[in-house]
Design an enzyme around this catalytic site. Sequence first.
Site, mmCIF file in Angstrom:
data_model
loop_
_atom_site.group_PDB
_atom_site.id
_atom_site.type_symbol
_atom_site.label_atom_id
_atom_site.label_comp_id
_atom_site.label_asym_id
_atom_site.label_seq_id
_atom_site.Cartn_x
_atom_site.Cartn_y
_atom_site.Cartn_z
ATOM 1 C CB CYS A 142 -37.539 31.342 -37.883
ATOM 2 S SG CYS A 142 -38.767 32.642 -37.885
ATOM 3 C CG HIS A 188 -34.871 32.315 -34.589
ATOM 4 N ND1 HIS A 188 -34.748 33.362 -35.479
ATOM 5 C CD2 HIS A 188 -36.204 32.090 -34.440
ATOM 6 C CE1 HIS A 188 -35.955 33.755 -35.844
ATOM 7 N NE2 HIS A 188 -36.851 33.009 -35.229
ATOM 8 C CG ASN A 230 -38.639 36.419 -35.437
ATOM 9 O OD1 ASN A 230 -37.738 36.275 -36.264
ATOM 10 N ND2 ASN A 230 -39.488 35.462 -35.127
HETATM 11 O O1 UT7 Z 1 -39.762 32.743 -35.102
HETATM 12 C C1 UT7 Z 1 -40.638 31.773 -35.571
HETATM 13 C C2 UT7 Z 1 -41.319 31.046 -34.505
HETATM 14 N N1 UT7 Z 1 -42.143 31.905 -33.716
HETATM 15 C C3 UT7 Z 1 -42.012 31.934 -32.408
HETATM 16 O O2 UT7 Z 1 -41.136 31.280 -31.885
HETATM 17 C C4 UT7 Z 1 -43.005 32.729 -31.613
HETATM 18 C C5 UT7 Z 1 -43.526 31.899 -30.475
HETATM 19 N N2 UT7 Z 1 -44.611 32.528 -29.739
HETATM 20 C C6 UT7 Z 1 -44.462 33.622 -28.956
HETATM 21 O O3 UT7 Z 1 -43.419 34.223 -28.928
HETATM 22 C C7 UT7 Z 1 -45.600 34.000 -28.055
HETATM 23 O O4 UT7 Z 1 -46.562 32.979 -28.092
HETATM 24 C C8 UT7 Z 1 -46.296 35.350 -28.412
HETATM 25 C C9 UT7 Z 1 -45.357 36.502 -28.100
HETATM 26 C C10 UT7 Z 1 -46.685 35.352 -29.874
HETATM 27 C C11 UT7 Z 1 -47.537 35.520 -27.573
HETATM 28 O O5 UT7 Z 1 -47.228 35.449 -26.204
HETATM 29 P P1 UT7 Z 1 -47.983 34.441 -25.238
HETATM 30 O O6 UT7 Z 1 -47.482 34.719 -23.899
HETATM 31 O O7 UT7 Z 1 -47.837 33.059 -25.772
HETATM 32 O O8 UT7 Z 1 -49.480 34.922 -25.353
HETATM 33 P P2 UT7 Z 1 -50.779 34.123 -25.819
HETATM 34 O O9 UT7 Z 1 -50.817 34.009 -27.312
HETATM 35 O O10 UT7 Z 1 -50.930 32.868 -25.013
HETATM 36 O O11 UT7 Z 1 -51.898 35.130 -25.383
HETATM 37 C C12 UT7 Z 1 -52.098 35.448 -23.988
HETATM 38 C C13 UT7 Z 1 -53.014 36.653 -23.907
HETATM 39 C C14 UT7 Z 1 -54.251 36.533 -24.792
HETATM 40 O O12 UT7 Z 1 -55.334 37.144 -24.110
HETATM 41 P P3 UT7 Z 1 -56.432 36.250 -23.344
HETATM 42 O O13 UT7 Z 1 -57.014 35.345 -24.380
HETATM 43 O O14 UT7 Z 1 -55.663 35.514 -22.286
HETATM 44 O O15 UT7 Z 1 -57.360 37.278 -22.807
HETATM 45 C C15 UT7 Z 1 -53.902 37.356 -25.992
HETATM 46 O O16 UT7 Z 1 -55.041 37.881 -26.648
HETATM 47 O O17 UT7 Z 1 -52.311 37.799 -24.376
HETATM 48 C C16 UT7 Z 1 -53.100 38.460 -25.375
HETATM 49 N N3 UT7 Z 1 -52.216 39.159 -26.296
HETATM 50 C C17 UT7 Z 1 -51.819 40.410 -26.097
HETATM 51 N N4 UT7 Z 1 -52.078 41.293 -25.126
HETATM 52 C C18 UT7 Z 1 -51.503 42.517 -25.217
HETATM 53 C C19 UT7 Z 1 -51.666 38.676 -27.436
HETATM 54 N N5 UT7 Z 1 -50.899 39.633 -27.999
HETATM 55 C C20 UT7 Z 1 -50.993 40.718 -27.199
HETATM 56 C C21 UT7 Z 1 -50.432 42.001 -27.230
HETATM 57 N N6 UT7 Z 1 -50.721 42.857 -26.219
HETATM 58 N N7 UT7 Z 1 -49.613 42.401 -28.229
#
Ligand code: UT7
Length: 334
Positions: A115, A255, A285
Site C-alpha cells: 500500500c 492512504h 482500499n
Molecule cells: O492498506 C494496507 C494496510 N491495511 C490496513 O491498514 C487495514 C488495517 N485493519 C483494519 O482496517 C481493521 O482491522 C479491519 C477493518 C480489517 C477489521 O476491523 P477491526 O475493528 O480491527 O476488527 P477485528 O479484526 O478486531 O475483529 C473484531 C470482530 C471479530 O469478531 P469477534 O472475534 O470479536 O467475535 C471479527 O470476527 O469483528 C469481526 N469481524 C466482522 N464482523 C462483521 C471481522 N470482519 C467483520 C465483518 N463483519 N466484515
Amino acid sequence: MKITAAITGVGAYVPDYVLTNKELVTLVDTTEEWIVSRTGIQERHILKGEGQGTSVMGIKAVEQLLAKTGTRAEDIDLIICATTTPDLVFPATANIISAAVGAKKAFSYDMQAACSGFMFALATGAQFIQTGTYTKVIVVGADKMSSIIDYTDRSTCIIFGDGAGAVLLEPTTDGLGLLDQQLCSDGNGEPFLHQKAGGSRRPPSAETLAGREHFVYQEGATVFKFAVKNMADVAAQVMERNQLTANDVAWLVPHQANKRIIDATAHRMGVGPEKVMLNIHRYGNTTNGTIPLCLADYESQLHKGDNLIIAAFGGGFTWGSLYLKWAYDAKPSQ
Ligand code: UT7
C-alpha cells in the site's frame, strides 16, 4: 537553482462495476452498519471480465493524464507502475502500459511496496527529475485487488477495491513539488499481511489452490495498530522538520485503508477533517490507487503553493510520508 520534481497533472480510472455493502451482505456474514462504522467504506469498484488485468486501468489513467496535460506519449522518459497485482509475474505491468499508450522512448518498470508503493514510486521517480536526468516521468498506482481477495473472508473482502491513478512529474526551479520524504520498511511485518502462495517460495500448486493461499491474508487488528502509530508518527515528523504547523498544511493525502486510521493520523497532526482528502467511502482500499485517486478527486480544489502531506502504511510493513508543494491551479473544467 535547485531542481525539484513537481506533479504537473493527474489522471485516474475506476472500473464501472460497483460492489456495494448491500451486495457484500449477500456474500459473507456481515452487516452494512458494521462495514461503515468499522471502515468508512460504502462501495468499491471492481474490474470484471475475462483477461482484464491491472494494466487495463493503468492505461486508462495514463491516457487521461496525457490528454489533460497535453503531453505526447513519445515525450515520456520513464513510466514507473506501483502495483501489488501485476498483470503477470513478468514482464512488468509498466511495460504493458507503456506499449499501449505509445510511450516509445520510455523505459518502464514496476515497484512493489504494497500500500505504500505509489508513495515510494513517486519518491523514486522524483529522483530522476531532481538529478536532471529526465524531464517527464509518469508514476502510476494501480491494483486489481479483487484478483487476490477471498470473497468468503469477511475480514478482507469488505475492504478492498480496484482502481488506478497516474501523475506526471516534471522539473521546476520554483521551490514547488516534492520537498521532503521519510520512507520506512520493516520486514518483520510479513506475518501479519501477506499472500502465502504464488511467489517463488511457494509456487502455485493444487495444494496452494485448495488451501486458498493465493489471497490476501491479514491480521487486521495488528496491522491497524501499526498503521495508526507509524503513519501518524512519520507524518508528524515530516511536518516538524519542515517547520510546518497544522495551519500551514493545506491537505493531508492519506492512504485510504480505514477511515479510523485516517482520522487518527489527522488528529495526531492537528489537522481538521476539512483538510483531509477522503474517498474511501466510494472506492475502499485500492492499495496503490488510493493516493493518486485522492489527488484526482480533489484536483479542482488544489492551488499552486498548497502544502500537501502524503502518508501511507502497508504490507511489508512499509510506510512513510512525503511533503510536497502543489504546482498548479486546476483549469476550470477540471
Ligand atoms: O492498506 C494496507 C494496510 N491495511 C490496513 O491498514 C487495514 C488495517 N485493519 C483494519 O482496517 C481493521 O482491522 C479491519 C477493518 C480489517 C477489521 O476491523 P477491526 O475493528 O480491527 O476488527 P477485528 O479484526 O478486531 O475483529 C473484531 C470482530 C471479530 O469478531 P469477534 O472475534 O470479536 O467475535 C471479527 O470476527 O469483528 C469481526 N469481524 C466482522 N464482523 C462483521 C471481522 N470482519 C467483520 C465483518 N463483519 N466484515
